[in-house]
Write a protein that holds these residues in place. Sequence first.
Motif, mmCIF file in Angstrom:
data_model
loop_
_atom_site.group_PDB
_atom_site.id
_atom_site.type_symbol
_atom_site.label_atom_id
_atom_site.label_comp_id
_atom_site.label_asym_id
_atom_site.label_seq_id
_atom_site.Cartn_x
_atom_site.Cartn_y
_atom_site.Cartn_z
ATOM 1 N N VAL A 89 0.744 -1.265 -0.050
ATOM 2 C CA VAL A 89 -0.128 0.038 0.075
ATOM 3 C C VAL A 89 0.798 1.353 -0.025
ATOM 4 C CG1 VAL A 89 -1.824 -1.258 1.478
ATOM 5 C CG2 VAL A 89 -0.220 0.114 2.433
ATOM 6 N N TYR A 90 1.958 1.116 0.282
ATOM 7 C CA TYR A 90 3.033 2.237 0.314
ATOM 8 C C TYR A 90 3.025 2.939 -1.067
ATOM 9 C CZ TYR A 90 4.799 0.397 4.632
ATOM 10 O OH TYR A 90 5.041 -0.188 6.219
ATOM 11 N N THR A 91 3.557 4.165 -1.121
ATOM 12 C CA THR A 91 3.813 4.754 -2.368
ATOM 13 C C THR A 91 5.241 5.018 -2.801
ATOM 14 O OG1 THR A 91 4.221 6.997 -1.242
ATOM 15 C CG2 THR A 91 1.963 6.680 -1.876
ATOM 16 N N HIS A 92 5.915 3.913 -2.146
ATOM 17 C CA HIS A 92 7.336 3.608 -2.689
ATOM 18 C C HIS A 92 7.651 2.225 -2.216
ATOM 19 C CE1 HIS A 92 7.442 4.791 1.612
ATOM 20 N NE2 HIS A 92 8.560 4.050 1.876
ATOM 21 N N THR A 93 8.762 1.793 -2.808
ATOM 22 C CA THR A 93 9.054 0.442 -2.572
ATOM 23 C C THR A 93 9.665 0.130 -1.269
ATOM 24 O OG1 THR A 93 9.592 0.274 -4.810
ATOM 25 C CG2 THR A 93 10.573 -1.712 -3.393
ATOM 26 N N ASN A 94 9.164 -0.625 -0.441
ATOM 27 C CA ASN A 94 9.879 -1.125 0.887
ATOM 28 C C ASN A 94 9.336 -2.447 1.309
ATOM 29 O OD1 ASN A 94 10.998 -0.654 3.640
ATOM 30 N ND2 ASN A 94 10.354 1.539 3.643
ATOM 31 N N VAL A 95 9.733 -2.817 2.460
ATOM 32 C CA VAL A 95 9.611 -4.046 2.927
ATOM 33 C C VAL A 95 8.258 -3.905 4.084
ATOM 34 C CG1 VAL A 95 11.790 -4.942 2.822
ATOM 35 C CG2 VAL A 95 11.016 -3.926 4.891
ATOM 36 N N PRO A 96 7.528 -5.137 4.099
ATOM 37 C CA PRO A 96 6.256 -5.108 4.994
ATOM 38 C C PRO A 96 6.863 -5.030 6.594
ATOM 39 C CG PRO A 96 6.239 -7.163 3.455
ATOM 40 C CD PRO A 96 7.420 -6.395 3.394
ATOM 41 N N THR A 97 6.004 -4.593 7.395
ATOM 42 C CA THR A 97 6.381 -4.739 8.842
ATOM 43 C C THR A 97 5.203 -5.260 9.667
ATOM 44 O OG1 THR A 97 7.438 -3.417 10.589
ATOM 45 C CG2 THR A 97 5.494 -2.488 9.175
ATOM 46 N N TYR A 98 5.391 -5.020 10.973
ATOM 47 C CA TYR A 98 4.234 -5.465 12.120
ATOM 48 C C TYR A 98 4.021 -4.521 13.019
ATOM 49 C CZ TYR A 98 1.395 -9.123 13.738
ATOM 50 O OH TYR A 98 0.065 -9.909 14.396
ATOM 51 N N ASN A 99 2.797 -3.991 13.207
ATOM 52 C CA ASN A 99 2.660 -2.808 14.195
ATOM 53 C C ASN A 99 1.807 -3.586 15.393
ATOM 54 O OD1 ASN A 99 3.268 -1.050 12.594
ATOM 55 N ND2 ASN A 99 1.232 -0.017 12.336
ATOM 56 N N TYR A 100 2.223 -2.948 16.579
ATOM 57 C CA TYR A 100 1.776 -3.782 17.887
ATOM 58 C C TYR A 100 1.739 -2.594 19.046
ATOM 59 C CZ TYR A 100 6.691 -3.758 18.902
ATOM 60 O OH TYR A 100 7.946 -3.307 19.253
ATOM 61 N N GLN A 101 1.077 -2.949 20.078
ATOM 62 C CA GLN A 101 1.268 -2.238 21.406
ATOM 63 C C GLN A 101 1.875 -3.246 22.297
ATOM 64 O OE1 GLN A 101 -2.951 -0.907 21.344
ATOM 65 N NE2 GLN A 101 -2.363 1.011 21.748
ATOM 66 N N ALA A 102 2.609 -2.912 23.156
ATOM 67 C CA ALA A 102 3.259 -3.715 24.244
ATOM 68 C C ALA A 102 3.725 -2.831 25.371
ATOM 69 C CB ALA A 102 4.238 -4.843 23.773
ATOM 70 N N VAL A 103 3.334 -3.407 26.455
ATOM 71 C CA VAL A 103 3.778 -2.783 27.820
ATOM 72 C C VAL A 103 4.544 -3.851 28.758
ATOM 73 C CG1 VAL A 103 3.076 -1.562 29.974
ATOM 74 C CG2 VAL A 103 2.161 -0.970 27.717
ATOM 75 N N HIS A 104 5.633 -3.398 29.174
ATOM 76 C CA HIS A 104 6.237 -4.492 30.287
ATOM 77 C C HIS A 104 6.431 -3.644 31.657
ATOM 78 C CE1 HIS A 104 8.732 -6.800 27.010
ATOM 79 N NE2 HIS A 104 7.480 -6.845 26.664
ATOM 80 N N VAL A 105 5.647 -4.343 32.545
ATOM 81 C CA VAL A 105 5.593 -4.028 33.864
ATOM 82 C C VAL A 105 6.816 -4.657 34.581
ATOM 83 C CG1 VAL A 105 4.344 -3.722 35.995
ATOM 84 C CG2 VAL A 105 3.387 -3.279 33.713
#
Length: 207
Positions: A89-105
């Motif tokens: 979906v990018y307007t330029h060539t790039n690699v995929p990635t992974y989004n996330y939320q993480a909290v360490h207590v």
Amino acid sequence: MYIPTEFEFTDQKLILEFLKQHPFGTLAVNGTDGFPVLVHIPFTCNFGPENNYLEFHVASENGIVAAIQTMNQGIMIVQGAHGYISSSVYTHTNVPTYNYQAVHVSGKLEVLDASGLKNHLAQLVDAFEAKREKKLHISQWPENLIESYMKEIVGYRIVLNKVEAAFKLSQNRNEVDFNRILDDLSTGNPEEKHLAEVMKQTKCPIQ
């Protein structure tokens, strides 16, 4: 944990709110054999002006009980929204990635006494029953039943000595690509749609 600067989240008020909204985590404690001992557990949040802590309980026969007695400290890992980001979906060539939320207590682990354990159980039930039409409360069960179950579990409190939060939500993308990612996620499965809604709450991406 390793957190690139653009994904580091430091707003303590919002981090505590995140923990309230995601009351299920993975507790990790170092075992005597050198391997971490893990348990997946719901928890309650107790935040105040003097200190902040999470409370939870485990089966007394769980191996993590012995690990806690030895190490007396651990890390609670709590995850939020997450999903795959296709670079198509990018307007330029790039690699995929992974989004996330993480909290360490990270913090010291303290054993709850009988009174504290019962209060924790009542708070835990109340928290998860809050939105139900016909709410249950611990007082509805016979006292001997509660006491019987309490003999089979151990309650703990983990004080929030160190809190780290990584919210990787495409903050490093330009506005056009950011919006294209949102559009793509919005057509996906429920988890991807949830990730899109969370991303909409982030600060404006790079220009």
